[in-house]
Write a protein that holds these residues in place. Structure first.
Motif, PDB file in Angstrom:
ATOM      1  N   ASP A  64       0.787  -1.253   0.000  1.00 38.06           N
ATOM      2  CA  ASP A  64       0.000   0.000   0.000  1.00 38.06           C
ATOM      3  C   ASP A  64       0.812   1.292   0.000  1.00 38.06           C
ATOM      4  O   ASP A  64       0.447   2.242   0.704  1.00 38.06           O
ATOM      5  CB  ASP A  64      -0.959   0.015   1.206  1.00 38.06           C
ATOM      6  CG  ASP A  64      -2.252  -0.743   0.938  1.00 38.06           C
ATOM      7  OD1 ASP A  64      -2.337  -1.435  -0.088  1.00 38.06           O
ATOM      8  OD2 ASP A  64      -3.163  -0.638   1.774  1.00 38.06           O
ATOM      9  N   LEU A 100      -4.230  -3.966  -6.766  1.00 34.21           N
ATOM     10  CA  LEU A 100      -4.726  -4.524  -5.509  1.00 34.21           C
ATOM     11  C   LEU A 100      -3.807  -5.644  -5.017  1.00 34.21           C
ATOM     12  O   LEU A 100      -3.014  -6.208  -5.770  1.00 34.21           O
ATOM     13  CB  LEU A 100      -6.172  -5.028  -5.655  1.00 34.21           C
ATOM     14  CG  LEU A 100      -6.978  -5.064  -4.345  1.00 34.21           C
ATOM     15  CD1 LEU A 100      -7.115  -3.701  -3.697  1.00 34.21           C
ATOM     16  CD2 LEU A 100      -8.378  -5.642  -4.578  1.00 34.21           C
ATOM     17  N   CYS A 101      -4.026  -5.951  -3.765  1.00 33.22           N
ATOM     18  CA  CYS A 101      -3.099  -6.787  -2.998  1.00 33.22           C
ATOM     19  C   CYS A 101      -2.929  -8.228  -3.493  1.00 33.22           C
ATOM     20  O   CYS A 101      -1.932  -8.568  -4.112  1.00 33.22           O
ATOM     21  CB  CYS A 101      -3.572  -6.785  -1.564  1.00 33.22           C
ATOM     22  SG  CYS A 101      -2.647  -7.874  -0.536  1.00 33.22           S
ATOM     23  N   HIS A 161      -1.908 -13.593   2.238  1.00 31.27           N
ATOM     24  CA  HIS A 161      -3.138 -13.130   1.560  1.00 31.27           C
ATOM     25  C   HIS A 161      -3.361 -13.804   0.209  1.00 31.27           C
ATOM     26  O   HIS A 161      -3.823 -13.173  -0.745  1.00 31.27           O
ATOM     27  CB  HIS A 161      -3.119 -11.591   1.379  1.00 31.27           C
ATOM     28  CG  HIS A 161      -4.501 -10.999   1.369  1.00 31.27           C
ATOM     29  ND1 HIS A 161      -4.794  -9.750   0.875  1.00 31.27           N
ATOM     30  CD2 HIS A 161      -5.687 -11.508   1.798  1.00 31.27           C
ATOM     31  CE1 HIS A 161      -6.085  -9.506   0.992  1.00 31.27           C
ATOM     32  NE2 HIS A 161      -6.654 -10.569   1.563  1.00 31.27           N
ATOM     33  N   GLU A 193      -4.199  -8.355   6.563  1.00 35.66           N
ATOM     34  CA  GLU A 193      -3.547  -7.371   7.425  1.00 35.66           C
ATOM     35  C   GLU A 193      -3.511  -7.935   8.832  1.00 35.66           C
ATOM     36  O   GLU A 193      -4.222  -8.879   9.160  1.00 35.66           O
ATOM     37  CB  GLU A 193      -4.346  -6.062   7.433  1.00 35.66           C
ATOM     38  CG  GLU A 193      -5.756  -6.270   7.983  1.00 35.66           C
ATOM     39  CD  GLU A 193      -6.628  -5.041   7.863  1.00 35.66           C
ATOM     40  OE1 GLU A 193      -6.545  -4.356   6.835  1.00 35.66           O
ATOM     41  OE2 GLU A 193      -7.396  -4.785   8.799  1.00 35.66           O
ATOM     42  N   PHE A 378     -14.621  -1.396   6.229  1.00 35.91           N
ATOM     43  CA  PHE A 378     -15.244  -2.640   5.750  1.00 35.91           C
ATOM     44  C   PHE A 378     -16.686  -2.771   6.242  1.00 35.91           C
ATOM     45  O   PHE A 378     -17.439  -3.595   5.739  1.00 35.91           O
ATOM     46  CB  PHE A 378     -14.413  -3.846   6.196  1.00 35.91           C
ATOM     47  CG  PHE A 378     -13.036  -3.850   5.616  1.00 35.91           C
ATOM     48  CD1 PHE A 378     -12.851  -3.915   4.241  1.00 35.91           C
ATOM     49  CD2 PHE A 378     -11.910  -3.760   6.424  1.00 35.91           C
ATOM     50  CE1 PHE A 378     -11.582  -3.896   3.690  1.00 35.91           C
ATOM     51  CE2 PHE A 378     -10.638  -3.742   5.885  1.00 35.91           C
ATOM     52  CZ  PHE A 378     -10.472  -3.808   4.514  1.00 35.91           C
ATOM     53  N   ILE A 730     -18.017  -7.248   9.115  1.00 33.82           N
ATOM     54  CA  ILE A 730     -16.789  -7.927   9.537  1.00 33.82           C
ATOM     55  C   ILE A 730     -16.383  -7.431  10.927  1.00 33.82           C
ATOM     56  O   ILE A 730     -16.606  -6.266  11.271  1.00 33.82           O
ATOM     57  CB  ILE A 730     -15.657  -7.684   8.513  1.00 33.82           C
ATOM     58  CG1 ILE A 730     -14.400  -8.470   8.885  1.00 33.82           C
ATOM     59  CG2 ILE A 730     -15.351  -6.224   8.322  1.00 33.82           C
ATOM     60  CD1 ILE A 730     -13.302  -8.381   7.855  1.00 33.82           C
ATOM     61  N   ALA A 733      -9.872  -8.750  10.478  1.00 40.29           N
ATOM     62  CA  ALA A 733      -9.106  -9.569   9.535  1.00 40.29           C
ATOM     63  C   ALA A 733      -8.168 -10.521  10.258  1.00 40.29           C
ATOM     64  O   ALA A 733      -7.723 -11.510   9.689  1.00 40.29           O
ATOM     65  CB  ALA A 733      -8.287  -8.666   8.614  1.00 40.29           C
TER      66      ALA A 733
END
Ligand SMILES: Cc1cc(=O)oc2cc(OS(=O)(=O)O)ccc12
Length: 774
Positions: A64, A100-101, A161, A193, A378, A730, A733
């Motif tokens: 990021d 994106l990741c 991830h 994360e 989220f 959520i 994570a």
């Protein structure tokens, strides 16, 4: 009798071994006719070793941060390690990620487009469509597996991830966990994360507690692990090369960093994001990492001009940037420790050290004012700037789980407009990259500007190691690598670029690069999750990136025919690589049922849990959100004071817990760390067997509503109360569900932290029942 001649394979006969089918085939053992071993000669032992002189490989992937962050590419954040590597190696200023990741990581690790490895988006938003299923196929063995089967030792440290969301339970399958994806060693976190002060860590497949040390920080811990592993590996087997994948949690949210690192930037961002952009572009030009004619692309119109902000907001936002900058510099410093360790053991010069500053652009997920707790993003909960201002001095500490305001994302993506998630803007995809390899790079300190993409890394490493692309791995025929080795550019700054066409797509944002042209459409801003225009209504633009580095002159009016051709090319590539059909749903895709991906619990409404079950990730646990639920705990209470967690999910930044405090049972619902609702019995529990029940009756009428909680002991109500609101999407994570303990940070206050929260009675079983989803 003389030994019979050794059998030969065609490749062996040709004087080499065949590395195109992995594992490398072992020759058939020869047969002997001799009775006595004294009279026979043993054959040479078959061993797999890397090609002679094959270099070590290190890939550093920061999370990021975009093109305009690190000092190496003109940014305001000091990255001295990256600077030093660039001075001794090559800077690539036209290197791209997927925006994106997980998609970037899986493309990096395989040399294939992210859709080819079914990672169209992140693990949490996989769907039923090819290209997006979230499970990388056996037909694509990762680079780590190729290297391992060619005689490398392999270790991954930090963020993963890449494991399908529903494959993260004790029941596996573990095929897509790091140690089954080519890595001998893994030390890190499996999700997107983690709390950097209280992380969720796995060593291989086993959840472990972070070491007890003063001022613990995960980046320091993982760096120690990486250093120790490499040194031990080289100590034991100095002739065996290593591959290290080093992926810190930084600088993804939570922006957790020791205060002294943030304080090094005190006052440096008071000038605001607009001025930081101007100064960054000036430095970029001076460094030569952007052409002299580069324009500053406009800031997205939804984001405020710095000068328009009230003073207290500027103070808050400036501190957010100080914390982010400190986080990146702290990370770069740790990478420096790792690099120094390689130098200390004499391995740096023969290491291909690839430093990629960002798996995507800087994140604008913090929204307009930033977030004290990133979980609000989220859950679609807007944080109020007046609630954040009092937290200025705590920003980045364990009491926060923060993310900065989107204005900084644009600044740290200078000279571009957009950010992470926007695959159709270089602010989302263009990331600074450095390759350092003294034994392989003969023009240290220079720049390379050929177009390149994260899928080019794996083939680059194969070529550097002298390894062929395997056609078959572990018995499965392989989908050909889609990237292009960059080695050609190591040798020649002016070599014509070889990666000439590349599609980009993420949640409907889409683009195509081809031969210097870039056609794109911006379908949605990162903060836009509802009321998106139909895909057919999207307007496309076209840019000549040979003369327009930052995409400021849309030539659609003059280049209509070229634009049409490029749009057609996008559709062709998109069909070929399973990018179609395009799915721009964001929030809905986080729901497994709506998205059409598997869910371990499926339609089950009852889960029986036992003592010792802990570390259960949210994606592989009963979903209690937006419905009624009931916890029934059968316990054995010892004489004397009993305390500790019975069943909990989440932690300090959101979750719920049934626990005993000072002998009295209680239930706490922690709404995003912003409000705690507690229902507690006034009476202590009697010793002996006891059943505690927590009955939560959901109000209904939509998601995220409140409800009534009733606490019962042996069937008799002992307390009741309102839970005014609940988290719709959520809890966490990384904070898990646990029986008999509340791991990492605690949901409830007053029962200690970590091991202190361990229940001092005995738990026979706990049953969790849920009502129909509302
Ligand atoms: C927990 C979670 C849920 C989700 O839907 O998306 C995520 C995205 C994350 O950032 S990324 O890994 O950079 O894309 C991190 C965590 C999550």
């Amino acid at each position: 009798a003389p030994p019979s001649p050794p059998p030969t394979t065609p490749a062996a006969a040709a004087g080499g071994i065949d590395r195109t089918a992995l594992p490398i085939a072992e020759p058939a053992p020869q047969r002997y006719t001799e009775l006595d071993a004294r009279n026979a000669k043993a054959p040479e032992r078959f061993t797999v070793s890397a090609p002679k002189g094959a270099p070590n490989v290190v890939i550093v992937l920061i999370d990021d941060v975009g093109f305009g962050g690190p000092s190496t590419f003109g940014g305001p954040i000091r990255t001295p390690t990256m600077d030093t590597l660039a001075q001794g190696g090559l800077r690539f200023n036209n290197f791209h990620t997927t925006a994106l990741c997980s998609p970037t990581r899986n493309a990096l690790k395989t040399g294939r487009n992210h859709h080819t490895v079914n990672t169209g988006s992140i693990m949490e938003t996989a769907t039923a469509f090819p290209g997006n299923t979230g499970q990388n196929p056996n037909s694509v063995a990762p680079l780590a597996e190729m290297l391992r089967l060619n005689g490398y030792s392999t270790g991954a440290f930090g963020k993963w991830h890449e494991t399908a969301a529903w494959e993260t339970s004790v029941s596996g399958p573990f095929d897509r966990w790091p140690t089954h994806q080519g890595f001998d060693r893994f030390y890190g976190f499996i999700g997107g994360e983690t709390d950097q002060w209280y992380p969720l860590i796995y060593d291989g497949l086993i959840k472990v507690e972070p070491p007890k040390m003063e001022n613990y920080h995960f980046t320091v811990d993982m760096t120690n692990q990486a250093i120790n592993w490499v040194k031990a590996q080289q100590s034991m087997t100095p002739d065996k090369p290593f591959f290290v994948y080093y992926a810190p949690g930084a600088t993804h949210a939570p922006h957790h960093v020791p205060k002294e690192w943030a304080d090094r930037y005190k006052g440096q961002f008071d000038k605001g994001w607009d001025q930081v952009r101007i100064e960054t572009l000036e430095r970029q030009k001076k460094l030569g990492v952007v052409p002299a004619n580069t324009q500053l692309a406009p800031r997205p119109k939804e984001l405020a001009a710095w000068d328009s902000l009230p003073a207290d907001q500027r103070r808050l936002f400036a501190r957010q940037a100080e914390v982010f900058a400190g986080f990146l510099e702290h990370t770069d410093n740790e990478i420096g420790r790792f690099q120094q360790a390689l130098a200390d053991i004499g391995e740096l010069d023969n290491t291909v050290f690839i430093y990629i500053a960002g798996d995507n652009g800087t994140s604008a997920e913090g929204g307009f004012v930033g977030m004290y707790n990133e979980m609000t993003y989220f859950n679609g909960v807007a944080e109020k700037v007046e609630d954040l201002i009092p937290l200025i001095d705590k920003w980045g500490s364990p009491e926060t789980f923060p993310h900065m305001s989107a204005g900084w994302a644009v600044a740290f993506d200078t000279p571009f407009s957009w950010t992470k998630q926007v695959a159709s803007d270089f602010g989302g995809t263009r990331n600074g990259m450095v390759i350092h390899w003294p034994q392989g790079i003969k023009q240290p300190g220079s720049l390379r500007n050929q177009f390149s993409h994260v899928i080019d890394i794996a083939p680059t490493i194969l070529e550097a190691a002298g390894l062929p692309e395997p056609k078959s791995v572990n018995g499965v025929v392989q989908t050909p690598i889609e990237g292009t080795s960059l080695l050609y550019a190591f040798k020649d700054a002016n070599a014509p670029e070889r990666h000439t066409t590349q599609y980009f797509e993420m949640f409907g944002n889409r683009a195509i690069y081809s031969g210097g042209w870039f056609a794109r459409t911006i379908h949605r801003a990162p903060w836009q999750t509802t009321n998106l225009p139909p895909l057919t209504a999207d307007v496309w633009e076209i840019y000549d990136v040979r003369s327009d580095f930052s995409l400021t002159k849309n030539l659609a009016a003059d280049q209509g025919a070229k634009l049409k051709e490029m749009q057609a090319l996008f559709m062709k590539e998109a069909e070929k690589y399973h990018v179609l059909p395009i799915d721009d749903r964001t929030i809905e895709r986080t729901n497994a049922a709506l998205a059409g991906r598997p869910d371990v619990l499926g339609t089950r409404t009852s889960l029986t849990l036992y003592e010792g079950m802990q570390g259960m990730l949210e994606n592989t646990f009963m979903n209690i959100k937006n419905r009624s639920s009931k916890i029934t705990a059968e316990l054995q209470i010892p004489t004397g004071r009993v305390s500790g967690a019975i069943l909990s999910q989440g932690g300090r930044f959101g979750g719920w817990s049934l626990y005993v405090k000072d002998g009295r049972p209680a239930y706490t619902y922690n709404f995003l760390g912003m409000a705690r609702y507690t229902v507690a019995s006034p009476q202590a529990l009697p010793p002996g067997p006891v059943t505690i029940t927590l009955d939560f009756v959901y109000d209904g009428g939509g998601v995220g509503k409140g409800g009534k909680a009733t606490l019962m002991v042996n069937g008799k109500a002992v307390a009741e109360g309102r839970i005014e609101k609940t988290q719709p999407n959520i809890f966490s994570a990384d904070e898990t569900a646990d029986v008999g303990i509340d791991n990492q940070t605690p949901v409830a206050e007053g029962i200690g932290i970590g091991a202190e929260t361990r229940f001092t009675g005995h738990i026979n079983k706990v049953t969790l029942d849920v009502g129909p989803a509302k």
